[in-house]
Design an enzyme around this catalytic site. Structure first.
Site, PDB file in Angstrom:
ATOM      1  N   ASP A  40       0.785  -1.242   0.000  1.00 53.26           N
ATOM      2  CA  ASP A  40       0.000   0.000   0.000  1.00 53.26           C
ATOM      3  C   ASP A  40       0.816   1.291   0.000  1.00 53.26           C
ATOM      4  O   ASP A  40       1.796   1.405   0.744  1.00 53.26           O
ATOM      5  CB  ASP A  40      -0.855   0.092   1.277  1.00 53.26           C
ATOM      6  CG  ASP A  40      -1.558  -1.193   1.620  1.00 53.26           C
ATOM      7  OD1 ASP A  40      -1.476  -2.149   0.849  1.00 53.26           O
ATOM      8  OD2 ASP A  40      -2.188  -1.238   2.691  1.00 53.26           O
ATOM      9  N   SER A 100      -0.304   0.039   7.499  1.00 49.45           N
ATOM     10  CA  SER A 100      -0.704   1.226   6.738  1.00 49.45           C
ATOM     11  C   SER A 100      -1.267   2.346   7.587  1.00 49.45           C
ATOM     12  O   SER A 100      -1.795   2.136   8.674  1.00 49.45           O
ATOM     13  CB  SER A 100      -1.730   0.831   5.678  1.00 49.45           C
ATOM     14  OG  SER A 100      -1.060   0.176   4.644  1.00 49.45           O
TER      15      SER A 100
HETATM   16  C1  FRU Z   1      -3.833  -3.746   2.727  1.00 48.54           C
HETATM   17  C2  FRU Z   1      -3.215  -4.130   4.053  1.00 48.54           C
HETATM   18  C3  FRU Z   1      -3.610  -3.170   5.154  1.00 48.54           C
HETATM   19  C4  FRU Z   1      -2.492  -3.336   6.149  1.00 48.54           C
HETATM   20  C5  FRU Z   1      -1.297  -3.511   5.248  1.00 48.54           C
HETATM   21  C6  FRU Z   1      -0.231  -4.427   5.754  1.00 48.54           C
HETATM   22  O1  FRU Z   1      -3.116  -4.229   1.642  1.00 48.54           O
HETATM   23  O2  FRU Z   1      -3.532  -5.447   4.396  1.00 48.54           O
HETATM   24  O3  FRU Z   1      -4.893  -3.406   5.693  1.00 48.54           O
HETATM   25  O4  FRU Z   1      -2.371  -2.233   6.989  1.00 48.54           O
HETATM   26  O5  FRU Z   1      -1.793  -4.012   4.014  1.00 48.54           O
HETATM   27  O6  FRU Z   1       0.856  -4.449   4.889  1.00 48.54           O
END
Ligand code: FRU
Length: 470
Positions: A40, A100
Protein backbone atom coordinates in the site's frame (compact mmCIF):
# COMPACT_ATOMS: atom_id res chain seq x y z
CA UNK A 1 13.20 -4.56 12.00
CA UNK A 2 14.68 -1.47 13.61
CA UNK A 3 17.04 0.91 11.86
CA UNK A 4 20.13 -0.89 13.13
CA UNK A 5 19.04 -4.24 11.74
CA UNK A 6 18.11 -2.58 8.44
CA UNK A 7 21.54 -1.02 8.09
CA UNK A 8 23.25 -4.29 9.02
CA UNK A 9 21.36 -6.10 6.29
CA UNK A 10 21.96 -3.66 3.43
CA UNK A 11 24.25 -6.17 1.71
CA UNK A 12 21.15 -8.30 1.11
CA UNK A 13 19.67 -5.37 -0.76
CA UNK A 14 22.71 -5.13 -3.02
CA UNK A 15 22.27 -8.81 -3.95
CA UNK A 16 18.61 -8.33 -4.77
CA UNK A 17 19.37 -5.21 -6.79
CA UNK A 18 21.88 -7.12 -8.90
CA UNK A 19 19.12 -9.59 -9.79
CA UNK A 20 16.69 -6.74 -10.44
CA UNK A 21 19.03 -5.13 -12.94
CA UNK A 22 18.65 -8.12 -15.26
CA UNK A 23 14.84 -7.94 -15.28
CA UNK A 24 13.16 -6.70 -18.46
CA UNK A 25 9.95 -6.24 -16.45
CA UNK A 26 11.30 -3.41 -14.28
CA UNK A 27 8.96 -0.47 -14.69
CA UNK A 28 9.92 2.81 -16.38
CA UNK A 29 7.30 5.26 -15.16
CA UNK A 30 5.98 3.62 -12.00
CA UNK A 31 7.45 3.47 -8.51
CA UNK A 32 8.70 0.03 -7.53
CA UNK A 33 10.49 -0.97 -4.30
CA UNK A 34 14.27 -0.32 -4.29
CA UNK A 35 14.43 -4.08 -3.62
CA UNK A 36 12.04 -6.70 -2.24
CA UNK A 37 8.34 -6.17 -1.74
CA UNK A 38 6.00 -3.15 -1.87
CA UNK A 39 2.29 -2.87 -1.07
CA UNK A 40 0.00 0.00 0.00
CA UNK A 41 0.88 3.66 -0.52
CA UNK A 42 0.96 5.36 2.89
CA UNK A 43 1.13 8.87 4.36
CA UNK A 44 0.58 10.61 1.02
CA UNK A 45 0.82 14.38 1.37
CA UNK A 46 2.30 17.51 -0.15
CA UNK A 47 4.32 19.51 2.37
CA UNK A 48 6.05 22.74 1.38
CA UNK A 49 6.00 21.87 -2.31
CA UNK A 50 7.26 18.31 -1.88
CA UNK A 51 4.98 15.31 -2.38
CA UNK A 52 5.81 12.51 0.05
CA UNK A 53 5.04 8.97 -1.02
CA UNK A 54 5.58 6.43 1.74
CA UNK A 55 4.65 2.79 1.18
CA UNK A 56 4.48 -0.64 2.79
CA UNK A 57 7.97 -2.02 2.26
CA UNK A 58 9.75 -5.31 2.94
CA UNK A 59 13.27 -4.44 1.78
CA UNK A 60 14.96 -7.85 1.80
CA UNK A 61 12.20 -10.24 0.76
CA UNK A 62 10.17 -10.16 -2.46
CA UNK A 63 7.39 -12.32 -1.05
CA UNK A 64 5.91 -10.36 1.90
CA UNK A 65 7.45 -10.09 5.39
CA UNK A 66 8.17 -7.47 8.04
CA UNK A 67 6.70 -4.12 6.95
CA UNK A 68 8.38 -0.72 7.20
CA UNK A 69 7.40 2.56 5.59
CA UNK A 70 9.59 3.12 2.52
CA UNK A 71 9.88 6.68 1.24
CA UNK A 72 10.03 8.56 -2.07
CA UNK A 73 9.51 12.27 -2.72
CA UNK A 74 8.78 14.29 -5.83
CA UNK A 75 8.04 17.91 -6.62
CA UNK A 76 6.99 17.35 -10.24
CA UNK A 77 5.90 13.68 -10.46
CA UNK A 78 8.69 13.06 -12.99
CA UNK A 79 11.86 13.36 -10.89
CA UNK A 80 11.90 11.44 -7.62
CA UNK A 81 14.20 10.99 -4.66
CA UNK A 82 14.56 7.73 -2.79
CA UNK A 83 15.15 7.86 0.97
CA UNK A 84 15.86 5.26 3.60
CA UNK A 85 12.71 3.91 5.30
CA UNK A 86 10.83 6.52 7.34
CA UNK A 87 9.20 4.35 10.00
CA UNK A 88 10.94 1.26 11.38
CA UNK A 89 9.49 -1.36 13.66
CA UNK A 90 11.13 -0.54 16.99
CA UNK A 91 8.55 -0.49 19.79
CA UNK A 92 6.60 -3.43 21.23
CA UNK A 93 3.37 -1.96 19.78
CA UNK A 94 4.62 -2.27 16.18
CA UNK A 95 6.97 -5.23 16.63
CA UNK A 96 5.48 -7.26 13.76
CA UNK A 97 5.10 -4.53 11.23
CA UNK A 98 4.53 -0.85 10.64
CA UNK A 99 1.23 -1.24 8.86
CA UNK A 100 -0.70 1.23 6.74
CA UNK A 101 -1.67 4.74 7.69
CA UNK A 102 -1.92 8.27 6.47
CA UNK A 103 -0.76 11.86 6.93
CA UNK A 104 -2.55 15.01 8.01
CA UNK A 105 -0.99 18.46 7.83
CA UNK A 106 -1.78 21.13 10.41
CA UNK A 107 0.13 24.28 11.36
CA UNK A 108 3.36 23.39 9.59
CA UNK A 109 3.47 19.92 11.07
CA UNK A 110 2.71 16.51 9.59
CA UNK A 111 0.75 14.11 11.78
CA UNK A 112 1.23 10.51 10.74
CA UNK A 113 -1.17 7.86 12.01
CA UNK A 114 -0.44 4.20 11.35
CA UNK A 115 -1.24 0.72 12.57
CA UNK A 116 1.32 -1.09 14.69
CA UNK A 117 0.90 -4.81 14.05
CA UNK A 118 1.67 -7.38 16.74
CA UNK A 119 1.32 -11.15 16.39
CA UNK A 120 1.45 -13.31 19.49
CA UNK A 121 3.07 -16.72 19.10
CA UNK A 122 2.80 -18.22 22.58
CA UNK A 123 -0.37 -20.19 21.67
CA UNK A 124 -2.28 -21.47 18.67
CA UNK A 125 -4.29 -18.36 17.68
CA UNK A 126 -6.75 -17.70 14.87
CA UNK A 127 -5.42 -14.11 14.60
CA UNK A 128 -8.98 -12.88 14.00
CA UNK A 129 -10.49 -12.82 17.46
CA UNK A 130 -7.30 -13.60 19.36
CA UNK A 131 -3.53 -13.40 19.12
CA UNK A 132 -3.17 -10.14 17.22
CA UNK A 133 -2.84 -6.50 18.20
CA UNK A 134 -3.53 -3.62 15.87
CA UNK A 135 -2.48 -0.46 17.66
CA UNK A 136 -3.11 3.04 16.35
CA UNK A 137 0.10 5.05 16.64
CA UNK A 138 0.87 8.74 16.06
CA UNK A 139 4.14 10.38 15.11
CA UNK A 140 4.58 14.04 14.25
CA UNK A 141 7.21 15.52 11.99
CA UNK A 142 8.33 19.01 11.00
CA UNK A 143 9.78 17.90 7.68
CA UNK A 144 8.50 14.47 6.59
CA UNK A 145 11.97 12.95 7.18
CA UNK A 146 12.40 12.90 10.95
CA UNK A 147 10.36 12.44 14.10
CA UNK A 148 11.01 12.00 17.79
CA UNK A 149 8.49 9.79 19.54
CA UNK A 150 5.86 7.26 18.76
CA UNK A 151 2.67 7.80 20.73
CA UNK A 152 0.30 4.86 21.05
CA UNK A 153 -3.23 6.26 20.76
CA UNK A 154 -5.29 3.07 20.87
CA UNK A 155 -4.82 -0.57 21.64
CA UNK A 156 -7.42 -3.19 20.76
CA UNK A 157 -9.01 -2.87 24.16
CA UNK A 158 -9.89 0.74 23.28
CA UNK A 159 -11.91 -0.15 20.19
CA UNK A 160 -15.65 -0.96 20.62
CA UNK A 161 -16.04 -4.31 22.40
CA UNK A 162 -17.76 -6.02 19.47
CA UNK A 163 -14.70 -5.61 17.21
CA UNK A 164 -12.40 -8.45 16.20
CA UNK A 165 -8.62 -7.88 16.37
CA UNK A 166 -8.76 -6.42 12.86
CA UNK A 167 -9.04 -2.63 13.19
CA UNK A 168 -6.50 -0.69 11.14
CA UNK A 169 -5.39 1.79 8.47
CA UNK A 170 -6.30 5.19 10.00
CA UNK A 171 -7.19 8.16 7.80
CA UNK A 172 -7.88 11.71 9.05
CA UNK A 173 -10.07 14.54 7.79
CA UNK A 174 -11.36 17.82 9.17
CA UNK A 175 -14.99 18.94 9.11
CA UNK A 176 -16.91 21.66 10.97
CA UNK A 177 -14.06 22.37 13.41
CA UNK A 178 -13.54 18.75 14.37
CA UNK A 179 -11.00 16.20 13.22
CA UNK A 180 -12.18 12.71 12.36
CA UNK A 181 -10.25 9.46 12.15
CA UNK A 182 -11.61 6.64 10.01
CA UNK A 183 -10.47 3.06 10.69
CA UNK A 184 -11.18 -0.08 8.66
CA UNK A 185 -12.65 -2.89 10.75
CA UNK A 186 -14.07 -6.38 11.05
CA UNK A 187 -16.56 -6.96 13.84
CA UNK A 188 -17.04 -10.15 15.84
CA UNK A 189 -19.87 -11.19 13.51
CA UNK A 190 -17.52 -10.89 10.53
CA UNK A 191 -19.15 -7.77 9.16
CA UNK A 192 -16.85 -5.27 7.44
CA UNK A 193 -17.35 -1.66 8.56
CA UNK A 194 -15.52 1.56 9.42
CA UNK A 195 -15.16 3.22 12.81
CA UNK A 196 -15.07 7.01 13.15
CA UNK A 197 -13.31 8.79 16.01
CA UNK A 198 -13.50 12.51 16.76
CA UNK A 199 -10.88 14.93 18.11
CA UNK A 200 -10.37 18.62 18.81
CA UNK A 201 -6.56 18.53 18.88
CA UNK A 202 -5.47 15.56 16.70
CA UNK A 203 -4.10 13.80 19.81
CA UNK A 204 -7.03 12.89 22.07
CA UNK A 205 -9.66 10.93 20.19
CA UNK A 206 -13.12 9.76 21.22
CA UNK A 207 -15.19 7.08 19.56
CA UNK A 208 -17.92 8.84 17.58
CA UNK A 209 -19.81 6.42 15.33
CA UNK A 210 -19.47 3.62 12.84
CA UNK A 211 -20.56 3.03 9.27
CA UNK A 212 -22.03 -0.40 8.62
CA UNK A 213 -23.87 -1.39 5.43
CA UNK A 214 -27.55 -2.30 5.74
CA UNK A 215 -26.76 -5.65 4.18
CA UNK A 216 -23.38 -7.24 4.93
CA UNK A 217 -20.82 -6.45 2.22
CA UNK A 218 -17.76 -8.52 3.04
CA UNK A 219 -16.15 -9.41 6.38
CA UNK A 220 -13.42 -6.73 6.53
CA UNK A 221 -13.03 -3.25 5.04
CA UNK A 222 -9.37 -2.30 4.64
CA UNK A 223 -7.81 1.07 3.91
CA UNK A 224 -10.80 3.43 4.18
CA UNK A 225 -10.65 6.99 2.78
CA UNK A 226 -13.61 9.21 3.56
CA UNK A 227 -13.36 12.15 1.17
CA UNK A 228 -15.36 15.10 -0.06
CA UNK A 229 -15.23 16.42 -3.61
CA UNK A 230 -17.57 19.17 -4.87
CA UNK A 231 -19.63 18.88 -1.66
CA UNK A 232 -20.23 15.18 -2.21
CA UNK A 233 -18.86 12.56 0.11
CA UNK A 234 -17.45 9.17 -0.85
CA UNK A 235 -16.23 6.30 1.27
CA UNK A 236 -13.43 4.55 -0.58
CA UNK A 237 -12.49 1.18 0.93
CA UNK A 238 -11.33 -2.34 0.13
CA UNK A 239 -13.93 -4.93 1.20
CA UNK A 240 -12.76 -8.51 1.61
CA UNK A 241 -15.17 -11.43 1.32
CA UNK A 242 -17.57 -10.13 -1.33
CA UNK A 243 -18.99 -12.77 -3.69
CA UNK A 244 -18.52 -12.33 -7.43
CA UNK A 245 -21.70 -11.24 -9.28
CA UNK A 246 -21.34 -11.84 -13.03
CA UNK A 247 -18.59 -9.52 -14.29
CA UNK A 248 -18.59 -7.57 -11.01
CA UNK A 249 -16.35 -8.14 -7.97
CA UNK A 250 -14.20 -10.55 -9.97
CA UNK A 251 -10.98 -10.08 -7.98
CA UNK A 252 -10.31 -11.86 -4.70
CA UNK A 253 -10.69 -8.56 -2.77
CA UNK A 254 -12.51 -5.43 -3.89
CA UNK A 255 -11.40 -1.84 -4.33
CA UNK A 256 -14.12 0.75 -4.72
CA UNK A 257 -16.37 3.32 -3.07
CA UNK A 258 -19.77 4.06 -1.67
CA UNK A 259 -21.30 7.47 -2.30
CA UNK A 260 -22.35 8.51 1.20
CA UNK A 261 -24.63 11.11 2.78
CA UNK A 262 -23.05 11.66 6.14
CA UNK A 263 -24.33 13.83 8.96
CA UNK A 264 -21.45 13.66 11.43
CA UNK A 265 -23.13 15.88 13.97
CA UNK A 266 -26.22 13.68 14.29
CA UNK A 267 -24.32 10.46 13.56
CA UNK A 268 -26.58 9.61 10.61
CA UNK A 269 -25.64 8.30 7.22
CA UNK A 270 -26.93 6.61 4.14
CA UNK A 271 -24.68 4.54 1.89
CA UNK A 272 -25.20 4.43 -1.88
CA UNK A 273 -24.31 1.48 -4.08
CA UNK A 274 -20.70 0.28 -4.03
CA UNK A 275 -18.87 0.87 -7.30
CA UNK A 276 -15.51 -0.62 -8.24
CA UNK A 277 -12.86 2.04 -8.78
CA UNK A 278 -10.92 -0.10 -11.21
CA UNK A 279 -11.66 -3.23 -13.23
CA UNK A 280 -8.13 -4.58 -13.66
CA UNK A 281 -6.35 -7.42 -11.89
CA UNK A 282 -3.90 -5.35 -9.88
CA UNK A 283 -5.51 -2.68 -7.83
CA UNK A 284 -5.82 -2.36 -4.06
CA UNK A 285 -5.46 -0.09 -1.02
CA UNK A 286 -5.62 3.25 -2.85
CA UNK A 287 -4.97 6.36 -0.84
CA UNK A 288 -5.97 9.92 -1.70
CA UNK A 289 -4.71 13.33 -0.58
CA UNK A 290 -5.25 16.98 -1.42
CA UNK A 291 -2.16 18.54 -2.95
CA UNK A 292 -1.27 22.20 -2.50
CA UNK A 293 -3.24 23.02 -5.68
CA UNK A 294 -6.29 21.40 -4.09
CA UNK A 295 -6.27 18.46 -6.46
CA UNK A 296 -7.56 15.19 -4.96
CA UNK A 297 -4.79 12.79 -6.02
CA UNK A 298 -5.18 9.02 -5.80
CA UNK A 299 -2.44 6.39 -5.91
CA UNK A 300 -3.09 2.68 -5.52
CA UNK A 301 -1.08 -0.43 -4.94
CA UNK A 302 -0.68 -2.08 -8.37
CA UNK A 303 -1.10 -5.52 -6.81
CA UNK A 304 -3.51 -7.49 -4.67
CA UNK A 305 -3.03 -9.42 -1.42
CA UNK A 306 -3.28 -13.22 -1.46
CA UNK A 307 -2.92 -13.20 -5.25
CA UNK A 308 -3.41 -16.59 -6.81
CA UNK A 309 -0.53 -16.35 -9.28
CA UNK A 310 3.24 -16.21 -9.19
CA UNK A 311 4.57 -12.88 -10.31
CA UNK A 312 7.59 -13.56 -12.57
CA UNK A 313 9.53 -10.69 -11.04
CA UNK A 314 9.86 -12.52 -7.69
CA UNK A 315 12.78 -14.59 -8.94
CA UNK A 316 14.49 -11.30 -9.81
CA UNK A 317 14.32 -9.94 -6.28
CA UNK A 318 11.32 -7.63 -6.34
CA UNK A 319 7.54 -7.56 -6.48
CA UNK A 320 4.78 -5.00 -7.06
CA UNK A 321 4.51 -1.31 -7.84
CA UNK A 322 2.36 1.76 -7.27
CA UNK A 323 -0.15 2.86 -9.91
CA UNK A 324 0.32 6.04 -11.89
CA UNK A 325 -0.91 8.93 -9.76
CA UNK A 326 -4.33 10.12 -10.92
CA UNK A 327 -6.60 13.05 -10.20
CA UNK A 328 -10.02 12.15 -8.83
CA UNK A 329 -12.93 14.23 -10.02
CA UNK A 330 -16.71 13.89 -9.72
CA UNK A 331 -18.88 13.58 -12.82
CA UNK A 332 -22.48 12.31 -12.87
CA UNK A 333 -22.17 11.61 -9.12
CA UNK A 334 -19.36 9.16 -9.84
CA UNK A 335 -15.62 9.24 -9.26
CA UNK A 336 -13.58 9.57 -12.43
CA UNK A 337 -9.80 9.06 -12.52
CA UNK A 338 -7.56 11.03 -14.85
CA UNK A 339 -3.78 10.50 -15.15
CA UNK A 340 -2.00 13.46 -13.57
CA UNK A 341 -1.45 16.17 -16.17
CA UNK A 342 2.29 16.06 -15.28
CA UNK A 343 2.50 12.76 -17.17
CA UNK A 344 2.31 14.77 -20.40
CA UNK A 345 5.90 15.74 -19.61
CA UNK A 346 6.96 12.15 -20.23
CA UNK A 347 5.73 12.30 -23.82
CA UNK A 348 8.13 12.35 -26.74
CA UNK A 349 6.91 13.70 -30.07
CA UNK A 350 3.32 13.18 -31.16
CA UNK A 351 2.61 10.45 -33.74
CA UNK A 352 -0.60 10.10 -35.69
CA UNK A 353 -0.09 6.93 -37.73
CA UNK A 354 -1.58 3.66 -36.52
CA UNK A 355 1.61 1.63 -36.57
CA UNK A 356 3.18 1.92 -33.18
CA UNK A 357 6.18 -0.23 -32.47
CA UNK A 358 7.77 1.32 -29.42
CA UNK A 359 7.71 -0.32 -25.97
CA UNK A 360 6.61 2.23 -23.37
CA UNK A 361 3.80 4.26 -24.86
CA UNK A 362 0.63 6.23 -24.37
CA UNK A 363 -2.10 5.56 -26.96
CA UNK A 364 -5.05 7.98 -27.21
CA UNK A 365 -8.11 6.94 -29.23
CA UNK A 366 -11.18 9.06 -29.84
CA UNK A 367 -14.09 7.19 -31.43
CA UNK A 368 -17.51 8.03 -32.70
CA UNK A 369 -20.10 5.41 -33.41
CA UNK A 370 -18.09 2.61 -31.95
CA UNK A 371 -20.23 -0.52 -32.31
CA UNK A 372 -17.55 -3.09 -31.73
CA UNK A 373 -13.81 -3.10 -31.51
CA UNK A 374 -10.79 -5.28 -31.05
CA UNK A 375 -7.36 -3.89 -30.24
CA UNK A 376 -4.33 -6.18 -30.08
CA UNK A 377 -1.21 -5.04 -28.21
CA UNK A 378 2.16 -6.75 -27.83
CA UNK A 379 0.82 -9.59 -29.93
CA UNK A 380 -1.39 -10.96 -27.13
CA UNK A 381 -3.14 -8.36 -24.98
CA UNK A 382 -6.66 -7.95 -26.33
CA UNK A 383 -9.09 -5.13 -25.63
CA UNK A 384 -12.53 -6.08 -26.89
CA UNK A 385 -15.71 -4.02 -27.02
CA UNK A 386 -18.85 -5.91 -27.98
CA UNK A 387 -22.52 -5.62 -26.94
CA UNK A 388 -21.59 -2.78 -24.57
CA UNK A 389 -19.13 -4.94 -22.66
CA UNK A 390 -15.49 -3.87 -22.62
CA UNK A 391 -13.05 -6.70 -21.88
CA UNK A 392 -9.34 -6.83 -21.16
CA UNK A 393 -7.94 -10.25 -22.08
CA UNK A 394 -4.31 -10.73 -21.04
CA UNK A 395 -3.90 -14.23 -22.47
CA UNK A 396 -0.52 -15.78 -21.59
CA UNK A 397 1.02 -12.55 -20.35
CA UNK A 398 -1.39 -12.55 -17.40
CA UNK A 399 0.37 -15.57 -15.94
CA UNK A 400 -2.92 -17.36 -15.32
CA UNK A 401 -5.11 -14.28 -15.07
CA UNK A 402 -7.11 -13.85 -18.25
CA UNK A 403 -10.22 -11.65 -18.49
CA UNK A 404 -11.86 -8.74 -16.71
CA UNK A 405 -14.88 -6.83 -18.07
CA UNK A 406 -17.10 -3.82 -17.48
CA UNK A 407 -20.41 -2.60 -18.90
CA UNK A 408 -20.30 0.71 -20.82
CA UNK A 409 -23.20 2.71 -22.25
CA UNK A 410 -20.84 3.73 -25.06
CA UNK A 411 -17.16 3.70 -25.89
CA UNK A 412 -15.86 7.13 -26.88
CA UNK A 413 -12.33 7.44 -25.60
CA UNK A 414 -9.49 5.14 -24.70
CA UNK A 415 -6.24 6.30 -23.14
CA UNK A 416 -3.79 3.45 -22.67
CA UNK A 417 -0.44 3.49 -20.87
CA UNK A 418 1.92 0.59 -21.48
CA UNK A 419 4.96 0.22 -19.24
CA UNK A 420 7.33 -2.79 -19.45
CA UNK A 421 5.06 -4.95 -17.30
CA UNK A 422 1.88 -2.95 -16.76
CA UNK A 423 -1.13 -1.63 -18.59
CA UNK A 424 -3.46 1.14 -17.40
CA UNK A 425 -6.55 1.83 -19.49
CA UNK A 426 -8.67 4.95 -18.91
CA UNK A 427 -12.05 4.68 -20.65
CA UNK A 428 -14.25 7.69 -21.52
CA UNK A 429 -12.03 10.22 -19.72
CA UNK A 430 -11.65 8.14 -16.58
CA UNK A 431 -15.21 6.81 -16.21
CA UNK A 432 -13.80 3.28 -15.96
CA UNK A 433 -10.20 2.18 -15.42
CA UNK A 434 -8.35 -1.13 -15.82
CA UNK A 435 -5.00 -1.44 -14.03
CA UNK A 436 -2.99 -4.63 -14.50
CA UNK A 437 0.46 -6.09 -14.53
CA UNK A 438 1.26 -7.99 -17.74
CA UNK A 439 4.37 -9.89 -18.74
CA UNK A 440 4.65 -10.14 -22.52
CA UNK A 441 7.50 -11.89 -24.25
CA UNK A 442 7.89 -9.08 -26.72
CA UNK A 443 7.45 -5.61 -25.28
CA UNK A 444 6.97 -3.82 -28.60
CA UNK A 445 3.43 -2.40 -28.78
CA UNK A 446 2.71 -3.75 -32.28
CA UNK A 447 -0.73 -2.11 -32.37
CA UNK A 448 -3.51 -3.75 -34.41
CA UNK A 449 -7.10 -2.54 -34.46
CA UNK A 450 -10.27 -3.76 -36.15
CA UNK A 451 -14.05 -3.41 -35.75
CA UNK A 452 -16.96 -1.15 -36.62
CA UNK A 453 -16.13 2.38 -35.52
CA UNK A 454 -15.03 5.79 -36.76
CA UNK A 455 -11.70 6.95 -35.44
CA UNK A 456 -12.16 10.71 -34.94
CA UNK A 457 -8.67 11.16 -33.63
CA UNK A 458 -5.66 9.07 -32.69
CA UNK A 459 -2.24 9.94 -31.29
CA UNK A 460 0.51 8.00 -29.64
CA UNK A 461 3.64 8.99 -27.78
CA UNK A 462 6.69 7.14 -26.68
CA UNK A 463 7.09 7.78 -22.93
CA UNK A 464 10.30 8.65 -21.15
CA UNK A 465 11.41 7.08 -17.91
CA UNK A 466 10.82 8.80 -14.59
CA UNK A 467 14.07 9.72 -12.85
CA UNK A 468 14.79 8.30 -9.39
CA UNK A 469 17.79 9.70 -7.52
CA UNK A 470 19.24 8.58 -4.22
C1 FRU B 1 -3.83 -3.75 2.73
C2 FRU B 1 -3.21 -4.13 4.05
C3 FRU B 1 -3.61 -3.17 5.15
C4 FRU B 1 -2.49 -3.34 6.15
C5 FRU B 1 -1.30 -3.51 5.25
C6 FRU B 1 -0.23 -4.43 5.75
O1 FRU B 1 -3.12 -4.23 1.64
O2 FRU B 1 -3.53 -5.45 4.40
O3 FRU B 1 -4.89 -3.41 5.69
O4 FRU B 1 -2.37 -2.23 6.99
O5 FRU B 1 -1.79 -4.01 4.01
O6 FRU B 1 0.86 -4.45 4.89
Amino acid sequence: MDKKEYINRLDEQKKLQKMMNTDKYLLNFHLIPPSGWLNDPNGLCEFKGINHIYYQYTPFDATWGMKLWGHYTTADWITYKEYEPFIFSDIPEDQDGVYSGSAFIKDDKIYFYYTGNVKHIDKDYDYIVAGREQNTILITSNDGFTYKDKKVLFKNIDYPSDMSCHVRDPQIFEKNNFYYMVLGARDLKDVGCVLIYQSKDLITWNYHMRIVPEKKFGYMWECPNLIEIDNKMFLICCPQGVEQEGINYANIYQCGYFPIDLDLENKKYSLGKFKELDRGFDIYAPQTFLDENNRRIIIGWMGLPDAEYTNPTVKNGWQHALTMPRELIVKNNQLYQIPLVEFKNLRSKINKELNCNKENVELDFNFSNCKNLEILLRNEIKLIYKDNIFTLDLKECGYGRDKRSVYLTSLKELQIFLDNSSIEIFINSGEEVFTSRCYSKDLKTDLKISGEYELKDFSWYELKKIEINK
